[in-house]
Design a protein around this motif. Structure first.
Motif, PDB file in Angstrom:
ATOM      1  N   ALA A  82       0.752  -1.115   0.030  1.00 61.76           N
ATOM      2  CA  ALA A  82      -0.134   0.039   0.057  1.00 61.76           C
ATOM      3  C   ALA A  82       0.952   1.423   0.020  1.00 61.76           C
ATOM      4  O   ALA A  82       0.474   2.324  -0.549  1.00 61.76           O
ATOM      5  N   ALA A  83       2.059   1.203   0.895  1.00 61.58           N
ATOM      6  CA  ALA A  83       3.057   2.316   0.783  1.00 61.58           C
ATOM      7  C   ALA A  83       3.518   2.691  -0.583  1.00 61.58           C
ATOM      8  O   ALA A  83       3.568   3.688  -1.002  1.00 61.58           O
ATOM      9  N   ARG A  84       3.857   1.473  -1.203  1.00 62.11           N
ATOM     10  CA  ARG A  84       4.277   1.631  -2.425  1.00 62.11           C
ATOM     11  C   ARG A  84       3.354   2.021  -3.708  1.00 62.11           C
ATOM     12  O   ARG A  84       3.806   3.054  -4.658  1.00 62.11           O
ATOM     13  N   MET A  85       2.140   1.747  -3.489  1.00 61.30           N
ATOM     14  CA  MET A  85       1.369   2.058  -4.466  1.00 61.30           C
ATOM     15  C   MET A  85       1.154   3.575  -4.359  1.00 61.30           C
ATOM     16  O   MET A  85       0.816   4.481  -5.176  1.00 61.30           O
ATOM     17  N   THR A  86       1.015   4.145  -2.997  1.00 63.57           N
ATOM     18  CA  THR A  86       0.689   5.551  -2.558  1.00 63.57           C
ATOM     19  C   THR A  86       1.841   6.258  -3.127  1.00 63.57           C
ATOM     20  O   THR A  86       1.742   7.426  -3.717  1.00 63.57           O
ATOM     21  N   ALA A  87       3.041   5.788  -3.279  1.00 64.67           N
ATOM     22  CA  ALA A  87       4.449   6.621  -3.323  1.00 64.67           C
ATOM     23  C   ALA A  87       4.545   6.472  -4.832  1.00 64.67           C
ATOM     24  O   ALA A  87       4.785   7.768  -5.393  1.00 64.67           O
ATOM     25  N   MET A  88       3.938   5.495  -5.696  1.00 68.46           N
ATOM     26  CA  MET A  88       4.197   5.486  -7.084  1.00 68.46           C
ATOM     27  C   MET A  88       2.953   6.699  -7.462  1.00 68.46           C
ATOM     28  O   MET A  88       3.094   7.106  -8.570  1.00 68.46           O
ATOM     29  N   ASN A  89       1.664   6.671  -7.106  1.00 70.93           N
ATOM     30  CA  ASN A  89       0.736   7.399  -7.303  1.00 70.93           C
ATOM     31  C   ASN A  89       1.065   8.894  -7.180  1.00 70.93           C
ATOM     32  O   ASN A  89       0.828   9.805  -8.162  1.00 70.93           O
ATOM     33  N   ASN A  90       1.651   9.303  -6.054  1.00 69.66           N
ATOM     34  CA  ASN A  90       2.200  10.486  -5.807  1.00 69.66           C
ATOM     35  C   ASN A  90       3.086  10.840  -6.831  1.00 69.66           C
ATOM     36  O   ASN A  90       3.225  12.129  -7.406  1.00 69.66           O
ATOM     37  N   ALA A  91       4.201  10.162  -7.288  1.00 70.49           N
ATOM     38  CA  ALA A  91       4.996  10.507  -8.208  1.00 70.49           C
ATOM     39  C   ALA A  91       4.402  10.722  -9.454  1.00 70.49           C
ATOM     40  O   ALA A  91       5.153  11.368 -10.442  1.00 70.49           O
ATOM     41  N   THR A  92       3.371   9.873  -9.812  1.00 71.76           N
ATOM     42  CA  THR A  92       2.658   9.828 -11.196  1.00 71.76           C
ATOM     43  C   THR A  92       2.055  11.164 -11.308  1.00 71.76           C
ATOM     44  O   THR A  92       2.224  11.956 -12.235  1.00 71.76           O
ATOM     45  N   ASP A  93       1.350  11.841 -10.172  1.00 70.75           N
ATOM     46  CA  ASP A  93       0.745  12.955 -10.146  1.00 70.75           C
ATOM     47  C   ASP A  93       1.823  14.222 -10.083  1.00 70.75           C
ATOM     48  O   ASP A  93       1.518  15.136 -10.912  1.00 70.75           O
ATOM     49  N   ASN A  94       2.893  14.174  -9.611  1.00 72.82           N
ATOM     50  CA  ASN A  94       4.041  15.106  -9.649  1.00 72.82           C
ATOM     51  C   ASN A  94       4.424  15.369 -10.792  1.00 72.82           C
ATOM     52  O   ASN A  94       4.820  16.097 -11.456  1.00 72.82           O
ATOM     53  N   ALA A  95       4.745  14.136 -11.578  1.00 75.49           N
ATOM     54  CA  ALA A  95       4.970  14.086 -12.972  1.00 75.49           C
ATOM     55  C   ALA A  95       4.160  14.813 -14.006  1.00 75.49           C
ATOM     56  O   ALA A  95       4.969  15.429 -14.895  1.00 75.49           O
ATOM     57  N   LYS A  96       3.255  14.819 -13.777  1.00 74.91           N
ATOM     58  CA  LYS A  96       2.040  15.277 -14.470  1.00 74.91           C
ATOM     59  C   LYS A  96       2.178  16.873 -14.532  1.00 74.91           C
ATOM     60  O   LYS A  96       1.745  17.531 -15.430  1.00 74.91           O
ATOM     61  N   GLU A  97       2.351  17.453 -13.203  1.00 70.58           N
ATOM     62  CA  GLU A  97       2.344  18.724 -13.309  1.00 70.58           C
ATOM     63  C   GLU A  97       3.668  19.366 -13.728  1.00 70.58           C
ATOM     64  O   GLU A  97       4.558  19.412 -14.306  1.00 70.58           O
TER      65      GLU A  97
END
Length: 97
Positions: A82-97
Motif C-alpha cells: 500500500a505504501a509503494r502504491m501511494t508513493a507511485m501514485n504521488n510520483a505519477t501525479d507530480n510528474a504530470k504537473e
C-alpha cells in the motif's frame, strides 16, 4: 487417550467419526468417505472422551501462534505494498504537473 476402538479395530474419536480413503478408479483419483457410527447404548458409561486441558492447549497453542505470526507477516506485506502504491501514485501525479 480420547479415542476408543470398535469391533473392526478402527479408532473412533467422535460418535460420527469420518474416515477418508484416497483411491483410483479408471485412472482418476477419488476420495471415498466412510462414517463409523457408534451406538451410544453399547458404550460403557464410565468412558470419558474428553482430553485433558493440557493436551488441548498443547495442540492449539502452536496453531494459534503460527496463525498470529502469519497474520502479522501478511499485514506487513500488505502495508508495504500500500505504501509503494501511494508513493507511485504521488510520483505519477507530480510528474504530470
Amino acid at each position: 487417550e480420547g479415542t476408543m476402538r470398535t469391533d473392526g479395530d478402527h479408532s473412533v474419536d467422535h460418535i460420527d467419526d469420518e474416515v477418508f480413503h484416497m483411491t483410483t478408479k479408471r485412472g482418476k483419483l477419488q476420495v471415498v468417505r466412510d462414517v463409523d457410527r457408534v451406538d451410544l447404548h453399547e458404550l460403557d458409561a464410565s468412558l470419558i472422551f474428553e482430553q485433558e486441558p493440557e493436551q488441548v492447549l498443547d495442540a492449539l497453542l502452536p496453531l494459534y501462534l503460527n496463525s498470529c505470526l502469519l497474520r502479522a507477516l501478511q499485514e506487513s506485506l500488505a502495508s508495504e505494498l500500500a505504501a509503494r502504491m501511494t508513493a507511485m501514485n504521488n510520483a505519477t501525479d507530480n510528474a504530470k504537473e
